[in-house]
Motif scaffolding. Structure first.
Motif, mmCIF file in Angstrom:
data_model
loop_
_atom_site.group_PDB
_atom_site.id
_atom_site.type_symbol
_atom_site.label_atom_id
_atom_site.label_comp_id
_atom_site.label_asym_id
_atom_site.label_seq_id
_atom_site.Cartn_x
_atom_site.Cartn_y
_atom_site.Cartn_z
ATOM 1 N N THR A 1 7.263 0.419 -0.026
ATOM 2 C CA THR A 1 6.327 0.604 1.079
ATOM 3 C C THR A 1 6.638 -0.374 2.200
ATOM 4 N N GLN A 2 6.275 0.005 3.412
ATOM 5 C CA GLN A 2 6.343 -0.903 4.556
ATOM 6 C C GLN A 2 4.960 -1.435 4.923
ATOM 7 N N ARG A 3 3.909 -0.880 4.304
ATOM 8 C CA ARG A 3 2.531 -1.278 4.612
ATOM 9 C C ARG A 3 2.100 -2.366 3.633
ATOM 10 N N ILE B 1 -3.517 -5.138 7.287
ATOM 11 C CA ILE B 1 -2.351 -4.414 6.786
ATOM 12 C C ILE B 1 -1.351 -4.326 7.924
ATOM 13 N N ASN C 1 2.993 -3.799 9.194
ATOM 14 C CA ASN C 1 4.288 -3.198 8.861
ATOM 15 C C ASN C 1 5.269 -4.322 8.588
ATOM 16 N N SER C 2 5.856 -4.328 7.402
ATOM 17 C CA SER C 2 6.706 -5.453 7.005
ATOM 18 C C SER C 2 8.000 -5.512 7.802
ATOM 19 N N TYR D 1 0.841 -1.196 0.000
ATOM 20 C CA TYR D 1 0.000 0.000 0.000
ATOM 21 C C TYR D 1 0.874 1.242 0.000
#
Length: 605
Positions: A200-202, A233, A235-236, A182
């Motif tokens: 993205t981290q999301r 969703i 945070n990776s 995202y």
């Protein structure tokens, strides 16, 4: 194995797609390609071999377009040629695919009977034709994908774009991982979080049977019944920086050297030194009820299971069975009550192991997993997650993941022993495990002498490895490492089995790598070694000072390890075994980090 990156962006995407592919190189591949949508048409570049070949094509013929998909392919159906490389274009559809479509032949025959033409030998092109046919019949892209998915048997992750809908990116997964990213006015699709980390981290992980329709402003996720669903969703936490070799020549060398640190990190999450205790994460079942352990894994991870069998049976007196995951379901195993089904995987996505896990869960077995990726499919599905903390492992041949898995296995064996009331001195176990990082550092200090002796092994056509007890699986692992990266035929044997056949292979041209820490089994191992020496074997002895003093004569080389407790010997002796394979491969000039025909994450059966 194979990799997907898709971007619906606000600026040209070719460079970012190529960067995403670079981050997926660790999976293994033999061709690559990128396709963008620009000016109402597709524009595509493909190349066999390494990504540098694709990068060269892009430098010569840049790709415009602010949306596109990219792919690294590990060949299954069809050789690694330009025509077989992804993305595949059929009519208004461009498609990339990870996995295998098992029923592609009847589908292909059906399409050929209609007069449709194929430009590749791949199973993937069948899927592109099926979706294109639905669109030609008037279906909207989402409906076309939804209509085709139930016809596909096998394992797949798909990325799809349609020429007439340049602001739409479709994806689907079954048995192969796929992740949605995202962004702000742009959204993404990728094989894993690492591929999307700079973007993205999301992220959201698609679940089995999910498919997704992505625009720049919205993500719509549907389950296998085509019902709109919400996936969390998260945070990776994946690093946006490309992995760097630092001062090391190869990622494998870097990862061998990282082992004292990452094993210490892993042990830190399990050891409670002040309480003299080895702990596990919160458990929702009673370990004392476990009457049998079944370990299922592939390749190097299966050797962790074999070493764990020695530890669990010796410490906890619980019977352990170790199975190769690719065979497990198909032999119709007997699953008894009070069994702990344990899977081991670096990626947590290995297709055979994941299928075995689901087979055990369907039978009502309590499951655990020793896994390096806490957001992976296996990690999300096991009843007890036992995480390793190896960090990303880029070299295809596993090194630091292996030793971190061993560290966690030792923690599990200790906890089972305590639960069964058979742990005599837990403080002693904690002390030994705390000594592992230091002992591994001492083992690394012998790198230069291992490098110096490597050319002697590199000249061989065949190499044998011997070990007894937990060092027998380590012999198997040593042989596998040598095969993987040097392409020398190698086999590992239990030392006592030499007289039962393998000794016939011994002559002056066959190096024999003997893994033999001093201790109760040392004399028997040396006896087997001397039988081979009497027949001309060129012996390399890996032992401690006491063992080398006792049996180091008439060897072509010795590698001295620190004196350690038998519990931790496999972790420490893994270091010289890995270094030997590494330096032999370097001496032979092979591609150490990406050996031929191999993939890091095997997401097809």
């Amino acid at each position: 194995m194979c990799g997907i990156v898709g971007i619906l962006g606000q600026e040209p995407v070719a460079d970012r797609l190529l960067d995403g592919l670079k981050r997926l190189e660790y999976r293994g591949y033999d061709s690559a390609g990128i396709c963008t949508v620009h000016g109402g048409d597709f524009d595509r570049r493909r190349a066999p071999g390494k990504l540098k070949n694709l990068a060269q094509r892009l430098a010569e013929e840049p790709l415009p377009g602010d949306s596109g998909i990219a792919h690294t392919r590990w060949a299954t159906h069809g050789a690694p040629t330009v025509d077989n490389a992804h993305p595949h274009i059929v009519g208004d559809v461009v498609l990339v695919h990870n996995g295998i479509i098992e029923n592609f032949k009847p589908l292909r025959d059906e399409l050929l009977a209609e007069g449709r033409e194929f430009k590749s030998q791949t199973d993937t092109e069948v899927v592109a034709h099926l979706i294109a046919r639905e669109i030609e019949r008037g279906a909207e892209p989402r409906a076309a994908l939804a209509a085709v998915l139930p016809r596909l048997h096998g394992a797949f992750a798909l990325g799809v774009m349609v020429r007439t809908h340049p602001d739409l990116l479709l994806g689907a997964r079954l048995g192969a991982p796929l992740t949605v990213g995202y962004g702000d006015g742009e959204n993404f699709l990728g094989s894993d979080a690492l591929a999307l980390a700079p973007l993205t981290q999301r992220i959201a992980y698609l679940e089995e049977g999910d498919w997704v329709a992505i625009t720049r402003d919205e993500v719509e996720i549907y389950d296998r019944d085509n019902q709109r669903v919400t996936r969390p969703i998260v945070n990776s936490g994946a690093s946006g920086q490309l992995m760097d070799k630092g001062n090391h020549r190869h990622f494998m060398q870097k990862e061998i050297y990282e082992q004292p640190v990452v094993v210490a990190q892993t042990l830190r999450s399990y050891l409670r030194p002040l309480e003299a205790q080895v702990a596990l994460p919160d458990i929702e079942f009673d370990l004392s009820s476990v009457e049998r352990v079944v370990v299922v894994a592939c390749g190097t991870a299966s050797y962790v299971g074999m070493i764990g069998k020695y530890w669990i049976e010796q410490l906890a007196r619980i019977p352990v069975e170790v199975d190769v995951a690719s065979e497990y379901r198909y032999r119709d195993p007997v699953l008894l009550p009070n069994t702990l089904g344990l899977v081991i995987s670096q990626s947590g996505e290995t297709a055979d192991t994941l299928a075995a896990l689901r087979h055990m869960k369907a039978a009502g077995v309590t499951t655990g997993g020793i896994i390096n990726v806490p957001t992976s499919s296996m990690a999300r599905e096991v009843d007890l997650l036992l995480p390793t903390h190896a960090g990303p492992e880029i070299g295809v041949a596993s090194t630091k993941a292996f030793t971190c898995q061993l560290a966690v296995m030792a923690a599990l064996a200790t906890n089972l022993a305590r639960a069964k009331g058979r742990l005599a001195d837990e403080a002693d176990v904690v002390e030994h495990l705390q000594h592992v990082p230091e002992a591994m550092s001492m083992a690394l200090a012998h790198d230069a002498e291992i490098e110096a002796m490597a050319p002697k092994i590199a000249a061989a056509r065949d190499v044998l490895y011997l070990g007894r007890g937990p060092e027998f699986p380590l012999a198997l692992e040593g042989a596998l490492k040598l095969k993987e990266i040097s392409y020398i035929h190698a086999e590992g044997y239990a030392s006592g089995e030499m007289k039962h056949g393998p000794i016939a292979l011994i002559d002056e041209q066959v190096p024999l790598i003997v893994i033999a820490p001093s201790g109760p089994l040392f004399d028997k191992t040396v006896s087997n070694m001397q039988e081979a020496q009497a027949r001309g074997a060129q012996v390399v002895l890996i032992s401690d000072a006491e063992g080398i003093a006792q049996a180091g004569e008439n060897t072509i080389a010795t590698i001295e390890m620190p004196k350690v407790h038998p519990l931790i010997a496999p972790l420490v002796y893994a270091v010289p075994v890995q270094l030997l394979a590494y330096h032999v491969a370097v001496a032979k000039g092979t591609d150490v980090d990406q050996p031929r025909n191999l993939a890091k994450s095997v997401t097809v059966e």
